[in-house]
Design a protein around this motif. Structure first.
Motif, PDB file in Angstrom:
ATOM      1  N   UNK A  95       0.764  -1.084   0.101  1.00 28.04           N
ATOM      2  CA  UNK A  95      -0.125  -0.074   0.112  1.00 28.04           C
ATOM      3  C   UNK A  95       0.754   1.203  -0.070  1.00 28.04           C
ATOM      4  N   UNK A  96       1.928   1.251   0.847  1.00 30.32           N
ATOM      5  CA  UNK A  96       2.872   2.364   0.825  1.00 30.32           C
ATOM      6  C   UNK A  96       3.475   2.394  -0.822  1.00 30.32           C
ATOM      7  N   UNK A  97       3.816   1.505  -1.365  1.00 29.87           N
ATOM      8  CA  UNK A  97       4.503   1.582  -2.785  1.00 29.87           C
ATOM      9  C   UNK A  97       3.371   2.151  -3.842  1.00 29.87           C
ATOM     10  N   UNK A  98       2.248   1.836  -3.442  1.00 34.28           N
ATOM     11  CA  UNK A  98       1.079   2.135  -4.533  1.00 34.28           C
ATOM     12  C   UNK A  98       0.814   3.862  -4.168  1.00 34.28           C
ATOM     13  N   UNK A  99       0.999   4.053  -3.003  1.00 33.34           N
ATOM     14  CA  UNK A  99       0.827   5.621  -2.752  1.00 33.34           C
ATOM     15  C   UNK A  99       2.129   6.469  -3.484  1.00 33.34           C
ATOM     16  N   UNK A 100       3.105   5.661  -3.986  1.00 36.50           N
ATOM     17  CA  UNK A 100       3.985   6.604  -4.573  1.00 36.50           C
ATOM     18  C   UNK A 100       3.780   6.868  -5.933  1.00 36.50           C
ATOM     19  N   UNK A 101       2.585   6.101  -6.486  1.00 35.56           N
ATOM     20  CA  UNK A 101       2.326   5.937  -7.755  1.00 35.56           C
ATOM     21  C   UNK A 101       0.792   6.602  -7.865  1.00 35.56           C
ATOM     22  N   UNK A 102       0.560   7.423  -6.867  1.00 39.56           N
ATOM     23  CA  UNK A 102      -0.725   8.125  -6.610  1.00 39.56           C
ATOM     24  C   UNK A 102      -1.163   9.106  -7.777  1.00 39.56           C
ATOM     25  N   UNK A 103      -0.148  10.060  -8.227  1.00 41.67           N
ATOM     26  CA  UNK A 103      -0.599  10.830  -9.267  1.00 41.67           C
ATOM     27  C   UNK A 103      -1.249  10.160 -10.401  1.00 41.67           C
ATOM     28  N   UNK A 104      -2.272  10.701 -11.116  1.00 41.84           N
ATOM     29  CA  UNK A 104      -3.272  10.152 -11.828  1.00 41.84           C
ATOM     30  C   UNK A 104      -2.500   9.700 -13.026  1.00 41.84           C
ATOM     31  N   UNK A 105      -1.544  10.265 -13.688  1.00 42.95           N
ATOM     32  CA  UNK A 105      -0.743   9.765 -14.810  1.00 42.95           C
ATOM     33  C   UNK A 105       0.102   8.696 -14.522  1.00 42.95           C
ATOM     34  N   UNK A 106       0.077   8.334 -13.202  1.00 39.41           N
ATOM     35  CA  UNK A 106       0.913   6.944 -12.849  1.00 39.41           C
ATOM     36  C   UNK A 106       0.469   5.796 -12.676  1.00 39.41           C
ATOM     37  N   UNK A 107      -1.001   6.059 -12.702  1.00 43.40           N
ATOM     38  CA  UNK A 107      -1.724   4.757 -11.910  1.00 43.40           C
ATOM     39  C   UNK A 107      -1.770   3.597 -12.899  1.00 43.40           C
ATOM     40  N   UNK A 108      -1.745   3.993 -14.212  1.00 47.29           N
ATOM     41  CA  UNK A 108      -1.739   2.927 -15.172  1.00 47.29           C
ATOM     42  C   UNK A 108      -0.508   1.828 -15.065  1.00 47.29           C
ATOM     43  N   UNK A 109       0.332   2.341 -14.480  1.00 49.04           N
ATOM     44  CA  UNK A 109       1.656   1.727 -14.372  1.00 49.04           C
ATOM     45  C   UNK A 109       1.969   1.079 -13.128  1.00 49.04           C
ATOM     46  N   UNK A 110       0.973   1.022 -12.364  1.00 45.08           N
ATOM     47  CA  UNK A 110       1.324   0.498 -10.896  1.00 45.08           C
ATOM     48  C   UNK A 110       1.781  -0.902 -10.878  1.00 45.08           C
ATOM     49  N   UNK A 111       1.305  -1.855 -11.642  1.00 43.70           N
ATOM     50  CA  UNK A 111       1.838  -3.254 -11.581  1.00 43.70           C
ATOM     51  C   UNK A 111       3.028  -3.365 -12.068  1.00 43.70           C
ATOM     52  N   UNK A 112       3.502  -2.834 -13.095  1.00 44.09           N
ATOM     53  CA  UNK A 112       4.786  -2.616 -13.592  1.00 44.09           C
ATOM     54  C   UNK A 112       5.807  -1.970 -12.911  1.00 44.09           C
ATOM     55  N   UNK A 113       5.429  -1.032 -11.852  1.00 46.33           N
ATOM     56  CA  UNK A 113       6.411  -0.428 -11.018  1.00 46.33           C
ATOM     57  C   UNK A 113       6.830  -1.509  -9.763  1.00 46.33           C
ATOM     58  N   UNK A 114       5.179  -2.007  -9.465  1.00 48.65           N
ATOM     59  CA  UNK A 114       5.667  -2.755  -8.235  1.00 48.65           C
ATOM     60  C   UNK A 114       6.518  -3.927  -8.511  1.00 48.65           C
ATOM     61  N   UNK A 115       6.404  -4.560  -9.668  1.00 48.82           N
ATOM     62  CA  UNK A 115       7.327  -5.613 -10.021  1.00 48.82           C
ATOM     63  C   UNK A 115       8.964  -5.133  -9.933  1.00 48.82           C
ATOM     64  N   UNK A 116       9.127  -3.797 -10.617  1.00 51.46           N
ATOM     65  CA  UNK A 116      10.496  -3.069 -10.711  1.00 51.46           C
ATOM     66  C   UNK A 116      11.004  -3.133  -9.227  1.00 51.46           C
ATOM     67  N   UNK A 117       9.921  -2.523  -8.233  1.00 53.41           N
ATOM     68  CA  UNK A 117      10.581  -2.155  -6.974  1.00 53.41           C
ATOM     69  C   UNK A 117      10.961  -3.545  -6.122  1.00 53.41           C
ATOM     70  N   UNK A 118       9.983  -4.546  -6.375  1.00 53.67           N
ATOM     71  CA  UNK A 118      10.360  -5.732  -5.797  1.00 53.67           C
ATOM     72  C   UNK A 118      11.773  -6.462  -6.378  1.00 53.67           C
TER      73      UNK A 118
END
Length: 233
Positions: A95-118
């Motif tokens: 949930x903390x990580x998802x908050x980092x992609x809160x800006x509207x323009x970033x929300x479509x990339x959440x899954x991809x960015x989560x995997x990159x973070x992990x």
């Protein structure tokens, strides 16, 4: 890319920064060092719109950003990883990580960015469902860094990442910073571990008393002379 010109800033009637000027080159790592009270964190907060600018300019790519509210800085592709981690303790790691992609323009990339973070921080994958408040200091710092990267910023501002951490964790964090630099990100690093900070930097600024005392390419820095200035010897 990021430029500060003749900046004065502070808190209410208390001025902290006095005509500070710096240039952070695109794709480079700029280290800002100095003793406690030098104004380093105030400078970062002024860049992020968290502290009002009383005089001077802050430019990103030639465009003035001073006066931009902090909540719009993600839209300018600037992210800050604050001193002290400041994770949302009652939320899970994911949930903390998802908050980092809160800006509207970033929300479509959440899954991809989560995997990159992990992939970058495997321990966060193991703790993805764990409350952030139960993490160790090193894990919380990893979470703060990963959260800052969730918006895929062009400019990453990092304030005291090694503070209070064990040497092995510090090594890991500096390896991550080196990797991010190699990826071409523009990084502004405030750090009190001068030897590690200079080793990773392209350019070094030394601040003291709200002013810049030294501006020099990292390759030209002599640590003994730097420490003499640092401690005002």
């Amino acid at each position: 890319m990021l430029e500060v010109r003749n900046l004065r800033a502070g808190y209410g009637a208390i001025n902290v920064l006095w005509d500070v000027s710096l240039q952070m080159a695109e794709g480079g790592l700029t280290t800002i060092i100095g003793p406690n009270g030098a104004g380093k964190t105030t400078l970062l907060r002024a860049i992020m719109g968290l502290v009002p600018v009383m005089q001077g300019e802050i430019l990103l790519g030639g465009r003035r950003i001073d006066g931009t509210p902090a909540w719009h800085m993600a839209d300018a592709s600037v992210a800050m990883i604050p001193e002290g981690r400041m994770v949302f303790r009652d939320m899970s790691v994911e949930e903390n990580l998802i908050m980092g992609a809160f800006p509207k323009a970033q929300r479509a990339h959440v899954k991809q960015r989560l995997e990159a973070s992990y992939d970058m921080f495997p321990r966060l994958r193991e703790r993805r469902s764990q409350l952030a408040g139960s993490l160790s200091g090193g894990e919380a710092q990893m979470l703060a860094m990963a959260r800052g990267l969730m918006s895929d910023p062009r400019v990453l501002i990092v304030d005291e990442p090694s503070l209070g951490l064990a040497p092995l964790v510090v090594n890991e964090l500096f390896e991550i910073l080196s990797r991010l630099k190699q990826e071409g990100r523009t990084i502004v690093l405030v750090e009190q571990n001068t030897e590690r900070a200079v080793a990773i930097a392209d350019h070094v600024y030394l601040m003291q008393g709200g002013k810049v005392l030294l501006s020099q390419a990292a390759s030209d820095i002599k640590l003994d002379q730097l420490h003499d200035l640092y401690f005002a010897r």
